[in-house]
Write a protein that holds these residues in place. Structure first.
Motif, PDB file in Angstrom:
ATOM      1  N   ILE A 186       0.544  -0.924   0.293  1.00 59.06           N
ATOM      2  CA  ILE A 186       0.265  -0.222   0.203  1.00 59.06           C
ATOM      3  C   ILE A 186       0.701   1.209  -0.088  1.00 59.06           C
ATOM      4  CG2 ILE A 186      -1.995   0.949   1.558  1.00 59.06           C
ATOM      5  CD1 ILE A 186      -2.592  -1.727   3.029  1.00 59.06           C
ATOM      6  N   THR A 187       0.716   2.055  -1.189  1.00 57.84           N
ATOM      7  CA  THR A 187       1.449   3.329  -1.611  1.00 57.84           C
ATOM      8  C   THR A 187       0.815   4.492  -1.147  1.00 57.84           C
ATOM      9  OG1 THR A 187       1.339   3.193  -3.382  1.00 57.84           O
ATOM     10  CG2 THR A 187       3.917   1.722  -2.008  1.00 57.84           C
ATOM     11  N   LEU A 188       1.381   5.565  -1.700  1.00 55.95           N
ATOM     12  CA  LEU A 188       0.551   6.944  -1.841  1.00 55.95           C
ATOM     13  C   LEU A 188      -0.939   6.917  -2.185  1.00 55.95           C
ATOM     14  CD1 LEU A 188      -0.075   9.746  -0.267  1.00 55.95           C
ATOM     15  CD2 LEU A 188       1.440  10.286  -2.098  1.00 55.95           C
ATOM     16  N   VAL A 189      -0.581   6.614  -3.406  1.00 54.85           N
ATOM     17  CA  VAL A 189      -1.673   6.623  -4.314  1.00 54.85           C
ATOM     18  C   VAL A 189      -2.719   6.144  -4.297  1.00 54.85           C
ATOM     19  CG1 VAL A 189      -2.872   5.903  -6.822  1.00 54.85           C
ATOM     20  CG2 VAL A 189      -0.350   7.051  -6.445  1.00 54.85           C
ATOM     21  N   PRO A 190      -3.171   4.594  -3.904  1.00 55.11           N
ATOM     22  CA  PRO A 190      -3.955   3.906  -3.269  1.00 55.11           C
ATOM     23  C   PRO A 190      -5.039   4.383  -1.485  1.00 55.11           C
ATOM     24  CG  PRO A 190      -1.948   2.565  -2.303  1.00 55.11           C
ATOM     25  CD  PRO A 190      -1.996   3.508  -3.534  1.00 55.11           C
ATOM     26  N   ILE A 191      -3.768   5.869  -1.259  1.00 50.43           N
ATOM     27  CA  ILE A 191      -4.334   6.060   0.048  1.00 50.43           C
ATOM     28  C   ILE A 191      -5.065   7.868  -0.192  1.00 50.43           C
ATOM     29  CG2 ILE A 191      -3.819   7.657   2.175  1.00 50.43           C
ATOM     30  CD1 ILE A 191      -0.696   5.891   2.259  1.00 50.43           C
ATOM     31  N   LEU A 192      -4.662   7.861  -1.230  1.00 52.98           N
ATOM     32  CA  LEU A 192      -5.760   9.403  -1.775  1.00 52.98           C
ATOM     33  C   LEU A 192      -6.846   8.974  -2.753  1.00 52.98           C
ATOM     34  CD1 LEU A 192      -2.082  10.764  -3.981  1.00 52.98           C
ATOM     35  CD2 LEU A 192      -3.367  11.671  -1.422  1.00 52.98           C
ATOM     36  N   MET A 193      -7.160   7.925  -2.828  1.00 52.76           N
ATOM     37  CA  MET A 193      -8.015   6.979  -3.259  1.00 52.76           C
ATOM     38  C   MET A 193      -9.110   7.038  -2.304  1.00 52.76           C
ATOM     39  SD  MET A 193      -7.341   4.581  -6.970  1.00 52.76           S
ATOM     40  CE  MET A 193      -5.767   3.605  -6.022  1.00 52.76           C
ATOM     41  N   PHE A 194      -8.242   5.731  -1.307  1.00 49.42           N
ATOM     42  CA  PHE A 194      -8.987   6.379   0.121  1.00 49.42           C
ATOM     43  C   PHE A 194      -9.657   7.344   0.611  1.00 49.42           C
ATOM     44  CE2 PHE A 194      -9.715   6.027   4.697  1.00 49.42           C
ATOM     45  CZ  PHE A 194      -9.990   5.527   5.372  1.00 49.42           C
ATOM     46  N   ALA A 195      -9.153   7.827   0.237  1.00 47.44           N
ATOM     47  CA  ALA A 195      -9.368   9.551   0.845  1.00 47.44           C
ATOM     48  C   ALA A 195     -10.197  10.355  -0.138  1.00 47.44           C
ATOM     49  CB  ALA A 195      -7.790  10.816   0.666  1.00 47.44           C
ATOM     50  N   ILE A 196     -10.048  10.158  -0.830  1.00 47.19           N
ATOM     51  CA  ILE A 196     -11.756  10.794  -2.059  1.00 47.19           C
ATOM     52  C   ILE A 196     -12.691  10.105  -1.826  1.00 47.19           C
ATOM     53  CG2 ILE A 196     -12.041  10.536  -4.535  1.00 47.19           C
ATOM     54  CD1 ILE A 196      -9.846  10.650  -5.880  1.00 47.19           C
ATOM     55  N   ILE A 197     -12.971   8.656  -1.779  1.00 47.15           N
ATOM     56  CA  ILE A 197     -13.733   8.286  -0.823  1.00 47.15           C
ATOM     57  C   ILE A 197     -14.284   8.531   0.640  1.00 47.15           C
ATOM     58  CG2 ILE A 197     -15.515   6.054  -0.514  1.00 47.15           C
ATOM     59  CD1 ILE A 197     -13.788   4.613  -2.641  1.00 47.15           C
ATOM     60  N   PHE A 198     -13.310   8.739   0.792  1.00 48.88           N
ATOM     61  CA  PHE A 198     -13.488   9.233   2.627  1.00 48.88           C
ATOM     62  C   PHE A 198     -14.254  10.573   2.394  1.00 48.88           C
ATOM     63  CE2 PHE A 198     -11.879  10.872   6.403  1.00 48.88           C
ATOM     64  CZ  PHE A 198     -12.448  10.064   7.589  1.00 48.88           C
TER      65      PHE A 198
ATOM     66  N   VAL B 270     -15.740  21.525  -0.093  1.00 46.97           N
ATOM     67  CA  VAL B 270     -15.613  22.107  -0.703  1.00 46.97           C
ATOM     68  C   VAL B 270     -14.069  21.171  -0.072  1.00 46.97           C
ATOM     69  CG1 VAL B 270     -13.708  23.693   1.039  1.00 46.97           C
ATOM     70  CG2 VAL B 270     -16.780  23.824   0.432  1.00 46.97           C
ATOM     71  N   LEU B 271     -14.282  20.364   1.561  1.00 46.49           N
ATOM     72  CA  LEU B 271     -13.036  19.616   1.505  1.00 46.49           C
ATOM     73  C   LEU B 271     -12.396  18.147   0.230  1.00 46.49           C
ATOM     74  CD1 LEU B 271     -13.336  19.059   5.068  1.00 46.49           C
ATOM     75  CD2 LEU B 271     -11.191  20.591   4.154  1.00 46.49           C
ATOM     76  N   LEU B 272     -13.815  17.815   0.139  1.00 41.08           N
ATOM     77  CA  LEU B 272     -13.079  16.764  -1.245  1.00 41.08           C
ATOM     78  C   LEU B 272     -12.896  17.428  -2.937  1.00 41.08           C
ATOM     79  CD1 LEU B 272     -14.095  14.260  -2.534  1.00 41.08           C
ATOM     80  CD2 LEU B 272     -16.411  15.075  -2.884  1.00 41.08           C
ATOM     81  N   VAL B 273     -12.937  18.335  -2.865  1.00 42.63           N
ATOM     82  CA  VAL B 273     -12.721  18.615  -4.547  1.00 42.63           C
ATOM     83  C   VAL B 273     -11.073  18.959  -4.492  1.00 42.63           C
ATOM     84  CG1 VAL B 273     -12.172  21.232  -5.964  1.00 42.63           C
ATOM     85  CG2 VAL B 273     -14.995  20.346  -4.851  1.00 42.63           C
ATOM     86  N   PRO B 274     -10.544  19.586  -3.456  1.00 42.80           N
ATOM     87  CA  PRO B 274      -8.313  19.405  -3.364  1.00 42.80           C
ATOM     88  C   PRO B 274      -8.584  17.924  -3.889  1.00 42.80           C
ATOM     89  CG  PRO B 274      -9.337  20.610  -1.727  1.00 42.80           C
ATOM     90  CD  PRO B 274     -10.802  20.499  -2.213  1.00 42.80           C
TER      91      PRO B 274
ATOM     92  N   VAL C  70     -13.794  19.832 -13.266  1.00 45.56           N
ATOM     93  CA  VAL C  70     -15.238  20.084 -13.854  1.00 45.56           C
ATOM     94  C   VAL C  70     -16.130  19.218 -12.526  1.00 45.56           C
ATOM     95  CG1 VAL C  70     -16.535  19.910 -15.415  1.00 45.56           C
ATOM     96  CG2 VAL C  70     -14.815  20.727 -15.821  1.00 45.56           C
ATOM     97  N   LEU C  71     -15.808  18.447 -12.405  1.00 45.45           N
ATOM     98  CA  LEU C  71     -16.347  17.731 -11.635  1.00 45.45           C
ATOM     99  C   LEU C  71     -16.590  18.404  -9.879  1.00 45.45           C
ATOM    100  CD1 LEU C  71     -15.960  13.607 -11.893  1.00 45.45           C
ATOM    101  CD2 LEU C  71     -17.868  14.184 -13.097  1.00 45.45           C
ATOM    102  N   GLY C  72     -15.879  18.635  -9.986  1.00 45.92           N
ATOM    103  CA  GLY C  72     -16.061  19.189  -8.472  1.00 45.92           C
ATOM    104  C   GLY C  72     -16.965  21.434  -8.870  1.00 45.92           C
ATOM    105  N   ALA C  73     -16.778  21.508  -9.297  1.00 49.39           N
ATOM    106  CA  ALA C  73     -16.913  22.459  -9.231  1.00 49.39           C
ATOM    107  C   ALA C  73     -19.061  22.089  -9.820  1.00 49.39           C
ATOM    108  CB  ALA C  73     -17.091  23.471 -10.932  1.00 49.39           C
ATOM    109  N   MET C  74     -19.014  20.796 -10.367  1.00 48.75           N
ATOM    110  CA  MET C  74     -20.567  20.607 -10.182  1.00 48.75           C
ATOM    111  C   MET C  74     -21.273  20.304  -9.097  1.00 48.75           C
ATOM    112  SD  MET C  74     -20.695  18.623 -14.255  1.00 48.75           S
ATOM    113  CE  MET C  74     -22.507  18.468 -13.797  1.00 48.75           C
ATOM    114  N   PHE C  75     -20.343  19.207  -8.316  1.00 50.07           N
ATOM    115  CA  PHE C  75     -20.541  19.180  -6.585  1.00 50.07           C
ATOM    116  C   PHE C  75     -20.629  20.183  -5.956  1.00 50.07           C
ATOM    117  CE2 PHE C  75     -19.967  15.050  -4.344  1.00 50.07           C
ATOM    118  CZ  PHE C  75     -20.858  15.477  -3.265  1.00 50.07           C
ATOM    119  N   LEU C  76     -19.924  21.392  -5.819  1.00 49.54           N
ATOM    120  CA  LEU C  76     -20.242  22.426  -5.268  1.00 49.54           C
ATOM    121  C   LEU C  76     -21.122  23.328  -5.592  1.00 49.54           C
ATOM    122  CD1 LEU C  76     -16.085  24.291  -5.473  1.00 49.54           C
ATOM    123  CD2 LEU C  76     -17.489  23.346  -3.381  1.00 49.54           C
ATOM    124  N   ARG C  77     -21.313  23.334  -6.280  1.00 54.24           N
ATOM    125  CA  ARG C  77     -23.157  23.865  -7.130  1.00 54.24           C
ATOM    126  C   ARG C  77     -24.248  23.468  -6.970  1.00 54.24           C
ATOM    127  NH1 ARG C  77     -26.408  23.192 -11.694  1.00 54.24           N
ATOM    128  NH2 ARG C  77     -25.749  21.826 -12.918  1.00 54.24           N
TER     129      ARG C  77
END
Length: 319
Positions: free
Chosen positions: A181-193, A237-241, A262-269
């Motif tokens: 388990i390296t950084l990338v799967p942790i980032l994918m974990f964080a996106i869903i979290f 707001v936290l999810l977008v970055p 684009v997806l982040g902007a739509m979610f924020l809207r």
């Protein structure tokens, strides 16, 4: 056509209840929460596809790993339904589930979930590696013991902490290929979290009455609709970055970053529309076209498209 089959040689005198048999099969499938499973399987598949060496992995073993993720998710869902059968019985959207409706015995559902849990972990270990099997077992345990049995009925933060249970699949998929388990799967974990709270709280605004009736301390019940709408905005707001993080660390290209923005902007809207909507205050129910319902639906689109873009980008530019 008839819903029944005829016994051979009986002249149609003894119909077999084929329709009944099929409904029983559907009940057992319903225990696995197939709609939830589809998202789990998809995110696990993306974790597998973007892992280094994925294209060299035996396709049979890859398919087996995804099967194990699906079965484990279903097993956790079955145990969740067994434990929550009392509150499911008083909530409108869950009262017709197989256990509270009396179509499947609680003990049978528990045994079903336990056997599938053990089987999925053992098969993952045999087909891939111990790391993937360990994370798979941890994901089942987290969902059952931490979320279902501990957090769900005790704290309005149940979704925030318990959301980790649904964030494991891409980590499992990655580990099935690499054994680590390296950084990338942790980032994918964080996106869903970070995606889970705005996704589920948008739904809980819609299902407020059900949770209140069942005594489940979801945020709209304990803190009110206004605070829940504010939290939906904060977590979005936290999810977008966080959604841009794979690009920020150099794992994906600018094409993925463009999709994520684009997806982040739509979610924020959508989240902003939820924040501004006050129709759920003062005990009023949401209308069918409420922003919370639209936000919940878009949140599903967001995660599917974002992860699909990550997989496509990696396969096209980084494999």
């Amino acid at each position: 056509m008839s819903d029944t089959a005829m016994e051979p040689g009986q002249g149609g005198a003894a119909p077999l209840p084929v329709a009944h048999d099929m409904s029983e099969v559907r009940d057992w499938i319903a225990l696995l929460k197939p709609r939830v499973m589809s998202l789990v399987v998809f995110s696990g598949l993306v974790g597998l596809l973007v892992a280094p060496g994925a294209l060299l992995m035996n396709p049979v073993l890859a398919a087996t790993a995804i099967l194990c993720i699906a079965v484990a998710a279903g097993a956790a869902g079955a145990i969740n339904m067994w434990y929550d059968r009392d509150i499911d019985a008083v909530m409108r959207r869950t009262a017709k589930r197989p256990i509270p409706d009396g179509r499947i015995a609680p003990a049978a559902a528990l045994a079903f979930g336990l056997w599938l849990s053990v089987g999925s972990v053992v098969l993952m270990w045999m087909a891939t590696n111990v790391a993937a099997a360990a994370v798979l077992a941890g994901s089942i345990g987290f969902y059952v013991f931490v979320y279902t049995m501990w957090l769900k009925r005790r704290t309005p933060q149940n979704i925030v902490i318990g959301g980790a249970a649904g964030a494991f699949p891409p980590v499992i998929g990655w580990a099935a290929v690499t054994g680590d388990i390296t950084l990338v799967p942790i980032l994918m974990f964080a996106i869903i979290f970070f995606w889970t709270p705005p996704h589920f709280w948008a739904l809980s605004l819609w299902a407020h009455d059900d949770y209140a009736r069942a005594g489940v301390p979801m945020l709209p019940v304990t803190a009110g609709a206004r605070e829940t709408r504010r939290q939906v905005m904060i977590y979005t707001v936290l999810l977008v970055p966080v959604g841009l993080a794979p690009w920020a660390v150099g794992f994906s290209s600018l094409a993925y970053a463009a999709v994520a923005m684009v997806l982040g902007a739509m979610f924020l809207r959508h989240a902003l529309a939820v924040l501004r909507d006050a129709q759920d205050e003062a005990g009023r129910s949401l209308t069918k076209d409420a922003p919370a319902k639209a936000c919940f639906r878009f949140s599903l689109t967001y995660l599917f498209v974002l992860f699909a873009a990550l997989a496509a980008d990696r396969l096209a530019f980084g494999a």
